[in-house]
Scaffold this motif. Sequence first.
Motif, PDB file in Angstrom:
ATOM      1  N   ARG A  58      12.444   0.955   8.184  1.00 15.89           N
ATOM      2  CA  ARG A  58      12.265  -0.498   8.311  1.00 15.89           C
ATOM      3  C   ARG A  58      11.192  -0.972   7.341  1.00 15.89           C
ATOM      4  O   ARG A  58      10.197  -0.294   7.093  1.00 15.89           O
ATOM      5  N   ARG A  59      11.395  -2.180   6.853  1.00 11.84           N
ATOM      6  CA  ARG A  59      10.391  -2.865   6.024  1.00 11.84           C
ATOM      7  C   ARG A  59      10.181  -4.252   6.624  1.00 11.84           C
ATOM      8  O   ARG A  59      11.141  -5.001   6.824  1.00 11.84           O
ATOM      9  N   ILE A  60       8.943  -4.570   6.899  1.00  8.08           N
ATOM     10  CA  ILE A  60       8.592  -5.890   7.381  1.00  8.08           C
ATOM     11  C   ILE A  60       8.413  -6.785   6.158  1.00  8.08           C
ATOM     12  O   ILE A  60       7.651  -6.454   5.247  1.00  8.08           O
ATOM     13  N   LEU A  61       9.139  -7.899   6.107  1.00  3.20           N
ATOM     14  CA  LEU A  61       9.024  -8.791   4.954  1.00  3.20           C
ATOM     15  C   LEU A  61       7.649  -9.443   4.940  1.00  3.20           C
ATOM     16  O   LEU A  61       7.071  -9.723   5.983  1.00  3.20           O
ATOM     17  N   GLY A  62       7.162  -9.683   3.744  1.00  2.00           N
ATOM     18  CA  GLY A  62       5.847 -10.287   3.597  1.00  2.00           C
ATOM     19  C   GLY A  62       4.762  -9.252   3.381  1.00  2.00           C
ATOM     20  O   GLY A  62       3.665  -9.574   2.974  1.00  2.00           O
ATOM     21  N   GLU A  63       5.073  -7.988   3.657  1.00  2.00           N
ATOM     22  CA  GLU A  63       4.105  -6.913   3.393  1.00  2.00           C
ATOM     23  C   GLU A  63       4.249  -6.476   1.947  1.00  2.00           C
ATOM     24  O   GLU A  63       5.357  -6.373   1.417  1.00  2.00           O
ATOM     25  N   ASP A  64       3.128  -6.243   1.304  1.00  2.00           N
ATOM     26  CA  ASP A  64       3.153  -5.829  -0.095  1.00  2.00           C
ATOM     27  C   ASP A  64       3.732  -4.427  -0.236  1.00  2.00           C
ATOM     28  O   ASP A  64       3.478  -3.559   0.598  1.00  2.00           O
ATOM     29  N   VAL A  65       4.486  -4.222  -1.301  1.00  2.00           N
ATOM     30  CA  VAL A  65       5.042  -2.910  -1.612  1.00  2.00           C
ATOM     31  C   VAL A  65       4.182  -2.320  -2.710  1.00  2.00           C
ATOM     32  O   VAL A  65       3.987  -2.913  -3.751  1.00  2.00           O
ATOM     33  N   GLU A  66       3.656  -1.116  -2.453  1.00  2.00           N
ATOM     34  CA  GLU A  66       2.866  -0.433  -3.469  1.00  2.00           C
ATOM     35  C   GLU A  66       3.779   0.450  -4.284  1.00  2.00           C
ATOM     36  O   GLU A  66       4.750   0.972  -3.779  1.00  2.00           O
ATOM     37  N   GLY A  67       3.417   0.653  -5.546  1.00  4.43           N
ATOM     38  CA  GLY A  67       4.210   1.598  -6.334  1.00  4.43           C
ATOM     39  C   GLY A  67       4.595   1.094  -7.612  1.00  4.43           C
ATOM     40  O   GLY A  67       4.892   0.263  -8.183  1.00  4.43           O
ATOM     41  N   ASN A 105      17.651   9.418  -1.417  1.00  4.73           N
ATOM     42  CA  ASN A 105      17.762   8.088  -0.804  1.00  4.73           C
ATOM     43  C   ASN A 105      16.487   7.750  -0.030  1.00  4.73           C
ATOM     44  O   ASN A 105      15.964   6.636  -0.135  1.00  4.73           O
ATOM     45  N   LEU A 106      16.013   8.704   0.766  1.00  4.59           N
ATOM     46  CA  LEU A 106      14.795   8.466   1.553  1.00  4.59           C
ATOM     47  C   LEU A 106      13.618   8.134   0.642  1.00  4.59           C
ATOM     48  O   LEU A 106      12.844   7.216   0.927  1.00  4.59           O
ATOM     49  N   ALA A 107      13.482   8.861  -0.465  1.00  5.32           N
ATOM     50  CA  ALA A 107      12.383   8.606  -1.404  1.00  5.32           C
ATOM     51  C   ALA A 107      12.500   7.210  -2.006  1.00  5.32           C
ATOM     52  O   ALA A 107      11.496   6.489  -2.113  1.00  5.32           O
ATOM     53  N   MET A 108      13.712   6.792  -2.382  1.00  8.03           N
ATOM     54  CA  MET A 108      13.895   5.461  -2.965  1.00  8.03           C
ATOM     55  C   MET A 108      13.490   4.386  -1.953  1.00  8.03           C
ATOM     56  O   MET A 108      12.775   3.446  -2.289  1.00  8.03           O
ATOM     57  N   TYR A 109      13.940   4.518  -0.709  1.00  6.59           N
ATOM     58  CA  TYR A 109      13.610   3.519   0.306  1.00  6.59           C
ATOM     59  C   TYR A 109      12.109   3.485   0.575  1.00  6.59           C
ATOM     60  O   TYR A 109      11.506   2.418   0.676  1.00  6.59           O
ATOM     61  N   GLN A 110      11.496   4.650   0.677  1.00  4.67           N
ATOM     62  CA  GLN A 110      10.058   4.690   0.937  1.00  4.67           C
ATOM     63  C   GLN A 110       9.267   4.104  -0.226  1.00  4.67           C
ATOM     64  O   GLN A 110       8.269   3.428  -0.013  1.00  4.67           O
ATOM     65  N   ASN A 111       9.739   4.296  -1.447  1.00  6.93           N
ATOM     66  CA  ASN A 111       9.092   3.689  -2.616  1.00  6.93           C
ATOM     67  C   ASN A 111       9.189   2.170  -2.596  1.00  6.93           C
ATOM     68  O   ASN A 111       8.397   1.485  -3.250  1.00  6.93           O
ATOM     69  N   GLN A 112      10.168   1.633  -1.879  1.00  3.58           N
ATOM     70  CA  GLN A 112      10.351   0.186  -1.759  1.00  3.58           C
ATOM     71  C   GLN A 112       9.669  -0.386  -0.516  1.00  3.58           C
ATOM     72  O   GLN A 112       9.899  -1.534  -0.151  1.00  3.58           O
ATOM     73  N   GLY A 113       8.834   0.423   0.145  1.00 10.80           N
ATOM     74  CA  GLY A 113       8.065  -0.074   1.285  1.00 10.80           C
ATOM     75  C   GLY A 113       8.710   0.119   2.640  1.00 10.80           C
ATOM     76  O   GLY A 113       8.209  -0.388   3.648  1.00 10.80           O
ATOM     77  N   TYR A 114       9.801   0.872   2.715  1.00  8.63           N
ATOM     78  CA  TYR A 114      10.445   1.146   3.999  1.00  8.63           C
ATOM     79  C   TYR A 114       9.755   2.332   4.654  1.00  8.63           C
ATOM     80  O   TYR A 114       9.426   3.312   3.990  1.00  8.63           O
TER      81      TYR A 114
END
Length: 162
Positions: A153-162, A127-136
Amino acid sequence: MNDALRIGPVTLEHAGELLTLRRAAFVTEAQTYDDPFIPPLTQTLDELRADLEAEGVITLGAWDGPRLVGSVRVELEGSKATLGRLAVAPDRQGEGIGTQMMLTVAPMLPEETEEIWVFTGRDSKQNLAMYQNQGYEHQFDETVGDLTYAYLRRILGEDVEG
């Protein structure tokens, strides 16, 4: 990812199916923590129905044809959204359904939403890996009873890499 999935709000008519899905999906979590009494496994149908009707709470489901194969609960509080109870049917895990649901949440949020929080058990590595892959990004841990939760946490408007 599965293009045949339809993601949309879960309504009261799907409460029983949602309860069954969550219970099946969270058995693995309960085994990870050696605790059969984690909240998703002890919630009653009446409690679930009340949650589906609660102000500021949206529950999304992922359907493959008529079958509910995934769900996520979104609680809205001002500029913050908190995701919880992300569940995928055990026989469908690993197909990208959880990720697809995560990607669907942000565009559905009210315009004033600035950040999305999510929490999971600190030892839930997948779960942690999935969230971190989504920019959290991990923010802190909190212990409640015998369980320690990791908050990301993920701040909206920030680009997600991956």
